[in-house]
Scaffold this active site. Structure first.
Site, PDB file in Angstrom:
ATOM      1  N   LYS A  94       0.824  -1.217   0.000  1.00  0.00           N
ATOM      2  CA  LYS A  94       0.000   0.000   0.000  1.00  0.00           C
ATOM      3  C   LYS A  94       0.857   1.265   0.000  1.00  0.00           C
ATOM      4  CE  LYS A  94      -3.965  -2.260   2.260  1.00  0.00           C
ATOM      5  NZ  LYS A  94      -3.429  -3.611   2.452  1.00  0.00           N
ATOM      6  N   ARG A  95       1.942   1.268  -0.764  1.00  0.00           N
ATOM      7  CA  ARG A  95       2.837   2.415  -0.788  1.00  0.00           C
ATOM      8  C   ARG A  95       2.199   3.579  -1.540  1.00  0.00           C
ATOM      9  NH1 ARG A  95       4.887  -0.590   2.857  1.00  0.00           N
ATOM     10  NH2 ARG A  95       7.051  -1.276   2.690  1.00  0.00           N
TER      11      ARG A  95
END
Lengths: 292, 292
Positions: A94-95
């Site tokens: 989930k960068r």
């Protein structure tokens, strides 16, 4: 999914208490290197057992990152073992960051370094990665550069209880913040549809909010949905499939503790790998039965 | 900030091309361990040179993560070196996930593991961390558990060109998505105000959007603003201070390439550490001159 006949994704989210007793070494849970080694052994055995029975696996970066450098090495080993077992890997990190930073994250997830101007590095070797759309296209498109990867899943409507605090806020044009992300996902995927009829810009849409999944599908007709929240988070098969297209395609349903931790609720004496395989078979059967 | 008289934060975002030639070892930029070792040497010298002249440093996780396990170890070493130099550390990872996963990220950033039920682990030892609010309080509050850390900065209005694609979308109640995050930040900080008059739930508000910073300040009167985008991203001192409170407090202005990479634009023969120190002194002077 076509190759295995399964739309299941198995989360590889190891924690010390999920390691079966038979795999626990002499090091305690405060020994990061020992924990990381146990995670690799656990994942390797599980991957061999579930190969051919699931469409993908999804290691959760946080579970490895919590153990520092040895944990990161265990994550890289896990991706390699999955590929050796012939399974595609979604690295769930989930960068999300500004463009030049996102280039570094993309390098970490997928390897290569074209946008940084340096020589290629190995990276984790992920096939897909989850990304956060809050920073806009600067972030998301950096992960799609040079087609060095299969694609991304952008967080749209997440499975957790407080996801609505921001994602359900209503817009002046109607719809919600999650709808606005969905519109961006659809725009980012424009012109990127493959032979499957789906694009490589997918969306995370939790199994716990089926009504919203149906609504979001109308905004993202060609996006693959990665659907977490099945099983231990409370989503059922019907809820998980709510976002499927009319042709039944476009959903990949993920379960983590339900498969990896199945031994914890299995009858005394059950082999832990048998428990995980059975849990996955049950999940596949439930999804097939509920498939529209 | 009170102790040093500076409201500057120095970004520690190393890249192979930012390593001064004198620190480059025999390993090339495709040798992750060699790059990571050069980053630690670079950061250690820079930290000793800037100690007492800045309020905090901010390593960008992506720059280390791109180099795998050796990179992660270099990040941990960097946090330790900063503390040895007496400087507070904001680890900039912008993590955001569901609660049980956020607990792992908090463990990775700060150390400890109370919410996971296990024994404490070292973690990176960050004082502050940046987080993404898209998943709501499940994520953000996990980083504030047990007061094991100084606080968090939640992404509100980021400095990058496409930040408006989602953050500027208008809500049915007026304001924008960034305003909705600001309202959450204010609510999460309720009852958490310290002796400074500020809470430990801060916000990231880019120097490149000063008008929005002024508007967001009215929504978050007690939040510390971490202000990236100063210098190389185009934000000036006036823009960076746009979100300051009436008492002049509440902004921490960050510059990365402008300090670490100052040697690249310094006159031939300038010592690279002198170039960085001069750039930081110039930044402090510009911020003081522009301070309301």
């Amino acid at each position: 999914m076509d190759r295995t006949g399964s739309i299941a994704c198995v989360g590889l989210d190891p924690r010390p208490d999920l390691v079966p007793p038979s795999l626990r070494g002499p090091g305690g849970p405060d020994d990061a290197a020992a924990v990381a080694a146990a995670f690799v052994e656990l994942n390797g055995l599980l991957l061999a057992a579930i190969a051919g029975r699931c469409a993908a696996v999804k290691p959760q970066v946080a579970c490895y990152e919590a153990y520092g450098a040895p944990g990161w090495a265990a994550l890289a080993d896990t991706v390699r073992l999955a590929h050796e077992a012939g399974i595609e890997v979604i690295v769930d990190g989930k960068r999300g960051d500004i463009g030049s930073t996102a280039a570094h994250y993309a390098q970490a997830m997928f390897g290569g370094a074209p946008s940084l101007g340096g020589p290629p590095l190995a990276g984790l070797g992920a096939d897909w990665a989850t990304v956060n759309g809050y920073l806009g296209g600067d972030n998301v498109l950096e992960f799609l550069r040079d087609d060095r990867t299969q694609g991304v899943f952008v967080l749209a409507k997440t499975s957790n209880p407080t996801s609505g605090e921001l994602q359900d806020v209503e817009l002046s044009t109607g719809g919600t913040v999650a709808h606005a992300v969905a519109e961006l996902v659809h725009a980012w995927g424009n012109g990127r549809r493959g032979t499957s009829g789906l694009t490589d810009v997918g969306a995370v849409v939790g199994a716990t909010y089926p009504e919203q999944a149906r609504a979001l599908r109308t905004v993202m007709p060609d996006a693959m949905f990665l659907v977490p929240g099945y099983g231990s988070q409370g989503g059922d098969a019907a809820g998980a499939l709510a976002g499927a297209r009319h042709d039944g395609r476009g959903v990949l349903v993920s379960s983590s503790r339900g498969v990896m931790g199945a031994w914890q609720s299995a009858p005394e004496g059950t082999d832990w790998l048998d428990a995980s395989r059975t849990a996955l078979d049950d999940m596949n059967a439930a999804l097939t039965a509920a498939h529209p």
